[in-house]
Design an enzyme around this catalytic site. Structure first.
Site, PDB file in Angstrom:
ATOM      1  N   HIS A 146      -9.456   1.152  -7.126  1.00  0.00           N
ATOM      2  CA  HIS A 146     -10.056   1.902  -6.008  1.00  0.00           C
ATOM      3  C   HIS A 146      -9.237   2.708  -5.266  1.00  0.00           C
ATOM      4  O   HIS A 146      -9.603   3.658  -4.849  1.00  0.00           O
ATOM      5  CB  HIS A 146     -10.916   0.660  -5.278  1.00  0.00           C
ATOM      6  CG  HIS A 146      -9.650  -0.479  -4.721  1.00  0.00           C
ATOM      7  ND1 HIS A 146      -9.150  -1.310  -5.675  1.00  0.00           N
ATOM      8  CD2 HIS A 146      -9.051  -0.833  -3.580  1.00  0.00           C
ATOM      9  CE1 HIS A 146      -8.155  -2.083  -5.246  1.00  0.00           C
ATOM     10  NE2 HIS A 146      -8.333  -1.861  -3.719  1.00  0.00           N
ATOM     11  N   ARG A 147      -8.197   1.923  -4.821  1.00  0.00           N
ATOM     12  CA  ARG A 147      -7.075   3.031  -4.133  1.00  0.00           C
ATOM     13  C   ARG A 147      -6.629   4.293  -4.796  1.00  0.00           C
ATOM     14  O   ARG A 147      -6.635   5.262  -4.273  1.00  0.00           O
ATOM     15  CB  ARG A 147      -5.812   2.101  -3.554  1.00  0.00           C
ATOM     16  CG  ARG A 147      -5.001   2.814  -2.604  1.00  0.00           C
ATOM     17  CD  ARG A 147      -4.031   1.925  -1.872  1.00  0.00           C
ATOM     18  NE  ARG A 147      -4.721   0.834  -0.971  1.00  0.00           N
ATOM     19  CZ  ARG A 147      -4.911  -0.346  -1.441  1.00  0.00           C
ATOM     20  NH1 ARG A 147      -4.222  -0.784  -2.527  1.00  0.00           N
ATOM     21  NH2 ARG A 147      -5.395  -1.226  -0.789  1.00  0.00           N
ATOM     22  N   ASP A 179      -8.848   1.949   4.612  1.00  0.00           N
ATOM     23  CA  ASP A 179      -9.328   0.956   4.862  1.00  0.00           C
ATOM     24  C   ASP A 179      -9.888   0.314   3.294  1.00  0.00           C
ATOM     25  O   ASP A 179     -10.760   1.194   2.763  1.00  0.00           O
ATOM     26  CB  ASP A 179     -10.101   0.788   5.973  1.00  0.00           C
ATOM     27  CG  ASP A 179     -10.428  -0.716   6.279  1.00  0.00           C
ATOM     28  OD1 ASP A 179      -9.726  -1.647   6.180  1.00  0.00           O
ATOM     29  OD2 ASP A 179     -11.592  -1.280   6.659  1.00  0.00           O
ATOM     30  N   LYS A 191       0.861  -1.417   0.017  1.00  0.00           N
ATOM     31  CA  LYS A 191       0.063  -0.005  -0.103  1.00  0.00           C
ATOM     32  C   LYS A 191       0.940   1.294   0.214  1.00  0.00           C
ATOM     33  O   LYS A 191       0.629   2.255  -0.697  1.00  0.00           O
ATOM     34  CB  LYS A 191      -1.125   0.184   1.256  1.00  0.00           C
ATOM     35  CG  LYS A 191      -2.064  -1.009   1.310  1.00  0.00           C
ATOM     36  CD  LYS A 191      -2.971  -0.552   2.492  1.00  0.00           C
ATOM     37  CE  LYS A 191      -3.935  -1.585   2.386  1.00  0.00           C
ATOM     38  NZ  LYS A 191      -4.987  -1.243   3.616  1.00  0.00           N
ATOM     39  N   LYS A 240      -2.325  -0.051 -13.005  1.00  0.00           N
ATOM     40  CA  LYS A 240      -3.257  -0.440 -11.786  1.00  0.00           C
ATOM     41  C   LYS A 240      -3.436   0.958 -11.022  1.00  0.00           C
ATOM     42  O   LYS A 240      -4.595   1.270 -10.503  1.00  0.00           O
ATOM     43  CB  LYS A 240      -2.554  -1.641 -10.936  1.00  0.00           C
ATOM     44  CG  LYS A 240      -3.465  -1.649  -9.652  1.00  0.00           C
ATOM     45  CD  LYS A 240      -2.980  -2.811  -8.789  1.00  0.00           C
ATOM     46  CE  LYS A 240      -3.649  -2.977  -7.377  1.00  0.00           C
ATOM     47  NZ  LYS A 240      -3.012  -3.455  -6.338  1.00  0.00           N
TER      48      LYS A 240
END
Length: 190
Positions: free
Chosen positions: A177-178, A69, A13, A172
């Site tokens: 989403h991130r 999250d 992340k 990506k």
């Protein structure tokens, strides 16, 4: 360049978000600020867990912070694994354990629609703001690809024929989403 704490020790992340915010902010991890606490994620929602993590850093380390999250929500499983995505196969499980459990639960199901949802909570200057990123897709029947992490080898985003794990990190980090949530965060920091 200003630093901003990202309430994570997840190297995957941290690398993704650092690449997206490159040139705007220097992203520092929990370890970088000396935080080795296991921050409880006790909220029943993705939004709530992101806020818990951001508040923990602000309250205990007195630094502006953002936390995320993420959950994978699968239609045929009534939105599971959702908030439990990281520990779907149990505490201390591996990414592979989670993927195997998901594939087992989807065996024989024709509806494999799913979505990844990331919520970022920014706690800065005494104010809290939430940013959401959602990408819809499909869970395939077997793992493909070696990049990424988590459920990436079985998630094909709508409009693509590759899993997240088959895509280049650059692609990506543009569509995930991130990435969508981080772009909203970045725009708010301008």
């Amino acid at each position: 360049m200003k630093s901003l704490v990202f309430a994570t020790n997840n190297a995957h992340k941290l690398n993704e978000v650092s690449a997206i915010l490159e040139g705007k902010y220097k992203v520092v991890s929990l370890a970088d600020i000396g935080c080795f606490d296991d921050i409880p994620e006790t909220s029943p929602t993705i939004e709530g867990n992101a806020l818990l993590k951001a508040r923990f850093v602000v309250n205990n380390y007195h630094q502006d912070c953002f936390a995320d999250d993420t959950g994978l929500e699968v239609d045929a499983l009534d939105g599971r694994p959702g908030v439990y995505s990281a520990r779907y196969a149990g505490e201390g499980c591996s990414y592979n354990d989670n993927v195997e459990k998901l594939l087992l639960e989807l065996k024989g199901k024709s509806n494999r629609k799913a979505r990844f949802k990331t919520v970022i909570a920014l706690a800065m200057n005494g104010k809290e703001t939430l940013f959401e990123g959602i990408i819809n897709g499909t869970i395939i029947h077997e793992k493909r690809g070696i990049s990424g992490f988590g459920y990436d080898p079985v998630f094909v985003p709508d409009g693509y024929d590759q899993t997240f794990a088959e895509m280049s990190p650059e692609l990506k980090n543009t569509i995930s989403h991130r990435a969508l949530a981080v772009k909203k965060l970045a725009e708010s920091l301008m």
